[in-house]
Design a protein around this motif. Structure first.
Motif, PDB file in Angstrom:
ATOM      1  N   UNK A  35      -6.588  -5.659   8.080  1.00  0.00           N
ATOM      2  CA  UNK A  35      -7.896  -4.993   8.112  1.00  0.00           C
ATOM      3  C   UNK A  35      -7.782  -3.540   7.666  1.00  0.00           C
ATOM      4  N   UNK A  36      -6.742  -2.832   8.129  1.00  0.00           N
ATOM      5  CA  UNK A  36      -6.568  -1.433   7.721  1.00  0.00           C
ATOM      6  C   UNK A  36      -6.334  -1.338   6.218  1.00  0.00           C
ATOM      7  N   UNK A  37      -5.585  -2.310   5.672  1.00  0.00           N
ATOM      8  CA  UNK A  37      -5.345  -2.337   4.235  1.00  0.00           C
ATOM      9  C   UNK A  37      -6.650  -2.478   3.461  1.00  0.00           C
ATOM     10  N   UNK A  38      -7.511  -3.407   3.925  1.00  0.00           N
ATOM     11  CA  UNK A  38      -8.803  -3.586   3.257  1.00  0.00           C
ATOM     12  C   UNK A  38      -9.640  -2.311   3.338  1.00  0.00           C
ATOM     13  N   UNK A  39      -9.579  -1.620   4.486  1.00  0.00           N
ATOM     14  CA  UNK A  39     -10.331  -0.377   4.625  1.00  0.00           C
ATOM     15  C   UNK A  39      -9.890   0.679   3.626  1.00  0.00           C
ATOM     16  N   UNK A  40      -8.580   0.798   3.428  1.00  0.00           N
ATOM     17  CA  UNK A  40      -8.081   1.788   2.464  1.00  0.00           C
ATOM     18  C   UNK A  40      -8.591   1.467   1.060  1.00  0.00           C
ATOM     19  N   UNK A  41      -8.601   0.175   0.713  1.00  0.00           N
ATOM     20  CA  UNK A  41      -9.061  -0.186  -0.627  1.00  0.00           C
ATOM     21  C   UNK A  41     -10.530   0.121  -0.816  1.00  0.00           C
ATOM     22  N   UNK A  42     -11.333  -0.101   0.230  1.00  0.00           N
ATOM     23  CA  UNK A  42     -12.763   0.191   0.105  1.00  0.00           C
ATOM     24  C   UNK A  42     -12.980   1.684  -0.096  1.00  0.00           C
ATOM     25  N   UNK A  43     -12.206   2.515   0.610  1.00  0.00           N
ATOM     26  CA  UNK A  43     -12.378   3.956   0.454  1.00  0.00           C
ATOM     27  C   UNK A  43     -12.038   4.381  -0.975  1.00  0.00           C
ATOM     28  N   UNK A  86      -0.055  -6.115  -3.715  1.00  0.00           N
ATOM     29  CA  UNK A  86       1.120  -5.713  -2.936  1.00  0.00           C
ATOM     30  C   UNK A  86       0.848  -5.869  -1.448  1.00  0.00           C
ATOM     31  N   UNK A  87      -0.370  -5.557  -1.000  1.00  0.00           N
ATOM     32  CA  UNK A  87      -0.711  -5.761   0.403  1.00  0.00           C
ATOM     33  C   UNK A  87      -0.586  -7.216   0.813  1.00  0.00           C
ATOM     34  N   UNK A  92       2.462 -11.304   3.816  1.00  0.00           N
ATOM     35  CA  UNK A  92       3.161 -12.598   3.853  1.00  0.00           C
ATOM     36  C   UNK A  92       4.553 -12.433   4.448  1.00  0.00           C
ATOM     37  N   UNK A  93       5.253 -11.369   4.094  1.00  0.00           N
ATOM     38  CA  UNK A  93       6.590 -11.144   4.656  1.00  0.00           C
ATOM     39  C   UNK A  93       6.495 -10.875   6.148  1.00  0.00           C
ATOM     40  N   UNK A  94       5.482 -10.090   6.580  1.00  0.00           N
ATOM     41  CA  UNK A  94       5.313  -9.826   8.004  1.00  0.00           C
ATOM     42  C   UNK A  94       5.087 -11.122   8.767  1.00  0.00           C
ATOM     43  N   UNK A  95       4.299 -12.030   8.176  1.00  0.00           N
ATOM     44  CA  UNK A  95       4.028 -13.287   8.861  1.00  0.00           C
ATOM     45  C   UNK A  95       5.288 -14.115   9.005  1.00  0.00           C
ATOM     46  N   UNK A  96       6.165 -14.081   7.993  1.00  0.00           N
ATOM     47  CA  UNK A  96       7.401 -14.846   8.109  1.00  0.00           C
ATOM     48  C   UNK A  96       8.273 -14.288   9.221  1.00  0.00           C
TER      49      UNK A  96
ATOM     50  N   UNK B  66       6.142  -2.398 -11.810  1.00  0.00           N
ATOM     51  CA  UNK B  66       6.583  -2.274 -10.427  1.00  0.00           C
ATOM     52  C   UNK B  66       5.934  -3.299  -9.519  1.00  0.00           C
ATOM     53  N   UNK B  67       4.649  -3.572  -9.752  1.00  0.00           N
ATOM     54  CA  UNK B  67       3.963  -4.558  -8.919  1.00  0.00           C
ATOM     55  C   UNK B  67       4.540  -5.943  -9.120  1.00  0.00           C
ATOM     56  N   UNK B  68       4.840  -6.297 -10.370  1.00  0.00           N
ATOM     57  CA  UNK B  68       5.440  -7.605 -10.644  1.00  0.00           C
ATOM     58  C   UNK B  68       6.802  -7.694  -9.963  1.00  0.00           C
ATOM     59  N   UNK B  69       7.546  -6.598  -9.955  1.00  0.00           N
ATOM     60  CA  UNK B  69       8.843  -6.578  -9.273  1.00  0.00           C
ATOM     61  C   UNK B  69       8.671  -6.766  -7.769  1.00  0.00           C
ATOM     62  N   UNK B  70       7.662  -6.116  -7.185  1.00  0.00           N
ATOM     63  CA  UNK B  70       7.443  -6.265  -5.743  1.00  0.00           C
ATOM     64  C   UNK B  70       7.084  -7.700  -5.404  1.00  0.00           C
ATOM     65  N   UNK B  71       6.255  -8.335  -6.249  1.00  0.00           N
ATOM     66  CA  UNK B  71       5.914  -9.737  -6.004  1.00  0.00           C
ATOM     67  C   UNK B  71       7.147 -10.615  -6.097  1.00  0.00           C
ATOM     68  N   UNK B  72       8.021 -10.311  -7.051  1.00  0.00           N
ATOM     69  CA  UNK B  72       9.241 -11.094  -7.196  1.00  0.00           C
ATOM     70  C   UNK B  72      10.109 -10.956  -5.962  1.00  0.00           C
ATOM     71  N   UNK B  73      10.206  -9.705  -5.452  1.00  0.00           N
ATOM     72  CA  UNK B  73      10.979  -9.487  -4.224  1.00  0.00           C
ATOM     73  C   UNK B  73      10.374 -10.248  -3.054  1.00  0.00           C
TER      74      UNK B  73
END
Lengths: 117, 227, 81
Positions: A35-43, A86-87, A92-96, B66-73
């Motif tokens: 949710x915080x991530x979505x808020x930053x994008x809206x701003x 990226x968010x 996804x990594x946090x969920x794992x 860089x974004x493509x690299x982050x997704x790959x990671x």
């Protein structure tokens, strides 16, 4: 009109931080982060908005006139595009990691995980 | 009690920061200098109608790399942590679901491919189309429990797209103005599908890479979560 | 007119976010966070950002909710606080 977006984004960030700081459940923390991530994008997108202009895609009507005075700022949109993807990856990594913690400790509550150590 | 006060203190501090931003905000009247250059010269230099795609692919091309690299990671870390539990028995899937999903899948996939290839003409681009293609595959693997897509195809597609993306960038370094310069290929006529230099090529490569990466992530998550 | 639509969308977004944080069932919280992404995507359209709206709808609302559910299916669905 951009102020509405800034206020909405700020409230979303506050709600997300409240979920991260005060909730006991790990999944609620991850939801709060999203949710915080979505808020930053809206701003960020709201900051790039100019009044009375249109989307940055040059069609024939825009090409005839001077597009520099008729188009919204395209740079924040490009940055937010990257940030959304990226968010998603980070969440996804946090969920794992949450799942691995659940497998090891059998619970999702950080108070019980802290006691079990 | 102290913890609640501490939380309220932090939230109040963050709120005051944003209040200062919201109250002192005055609507801008003109574009910044970089944005006005992208808008006014973007069509002349790159011949791409969608300014956001030309900014993402060429003007800020290093951010996209860089974004493509982050997704790959991300895909690598997920594959590292989620072990394949395919030895567990999977439940039977109904024939109606599998047949219907196989009928719908080509349409969704074609929409994703259209979004990718027309990234320089209409709203779209590599990331959006890649996500739509991954959603099409998600429909297939959710409807049919036993199928896995084809993991080797995704891995090969992802690696090949990544390699060709970097090679296109290096070709820009050698032939044209700099790394990931889109004037490697010809500019073409404005508004056609094959125009705007290397932007459709780079968009397609990014779309394939992102689509196969997200598909790999989804297949791994689904295999690990089989009850 | 656009301002009215924007204010209504903002209220729905805030309400969904508060609902996602407060409710006890984790399934409802995940669906509410998907709804936040969906209405944020409509807000991006009003702010003249169609590329960002496409990305938010596809990734932030669609794929994120699915990933949440794929992980959540391995655990208990309710939570205490």
């Amino acid at each position: 009109m951009a102020v509405t977006g800034i206020i909405t984004g700020s409230l979303l960030i506050l709600i997300g931080f409240y979920a991260i700081l005060s909730k006991n459940n790990l999944m609620k923390m991850v939801i709060g982060f999203s949710l915080a991530d979505t808020g930053v994008h809206i701003i960020i997108v709201a900051l790039g908005y100019l009044k009375g202009r249109t989307a940055p895609i040059l069609d024939n009507a825009l090409l005839a006139a001077n597009p520099e005075t008729l188009v919204v700022d395209p740079v924040p949109q490009a940055l937010v595009l990257t940030a959304i993807v990226i968010g998603f990856g980070i969440t996804a990594i946090m969920l794992v990691f949450v799942w691995r913690l659940y497998e090891k400790y059998g619970t999702l509550e950080i108070s019980r995980i802290g006691e079990a150590k | 009690m102290v913890r609640n006060l501490f939380i309220i203190f932090i939230l109040a501090g963050v709120a005051s920061m944003f209040a200062a931003l919201a109250l002192g905000y005055s609507d801008p009247v003109a574009l910044g200098s970089a944005a006005s250059h992208y808008v006014s010269k973007g069509l002349a230099e790159l011949n791409g109608v969608n300014i956001v795609t030309s900014v993402v692919v060429t003007y800020r091309g290093l951010d996209t790399l860089g974004e493509v690299t982050v997704l790959f990671l991300t895909a690598s870390i997920l594959s590292f942590f989620l072990k394949n539990r395919s030895h567990e028995t999977k439940s039977e899937s109904s024939e109606l679901l599998t047949t219907a999903s196989k009928v719908i899948f080509p349409f969704i996939f074609m929409t994703g491919l259209y979004i990718v290839m027309n990234g320089h003409l209409t709203p779209g681009g590599g990331f959006q189309g890649g996500a739509v293609m991954a959603s099409a595959l998600l429909l297939l693997i959710l409807a049919d429990n036993k199928t896995d897509g084809s993991p080797t195809l995704f891995t090969v597609l992802e690696s090949v797209s990544g390699i060709f993306y970097v090679l296109t960038g290096v070709a820009g370094l050698i032939i044209a103005g700099g790394f990931l310069d889109a004037t490697v290929l010809g500019a073409g006529i404005t508004g056609r599908l094959l125009s705007a230099g290397a932007i459709p090529l780079i968009s397609t490569l990014i779309g394939l890479k992102v689509g196969s990466e997200l598909s790999t992530m989804l297949v791994k998550l689904k295999n690990a979560s089989e009850v | 007119m656009e301002l009215v639509i924007l204010i209504v969308l903002s209220l729905v977004v805030i309400f969904s976010a508060v609902f996602a944080v407060i409710v006890k069932t984790l399934t409802s919280a995940v669906i509410a966070s998907g709804a936040v992404g969906l209405f944020a995507s409509v807000m991006y359209i009003i702010y003249d950002a169609p590329d960002v709206a496409l990305t938010e709808a596809a990734i932030g609302s669609g794929l994120m909710t699915v990933v949440f559910f794929l992980i959540l299916s391995r655990m208990r669905r309710d939570e205490n606080g």
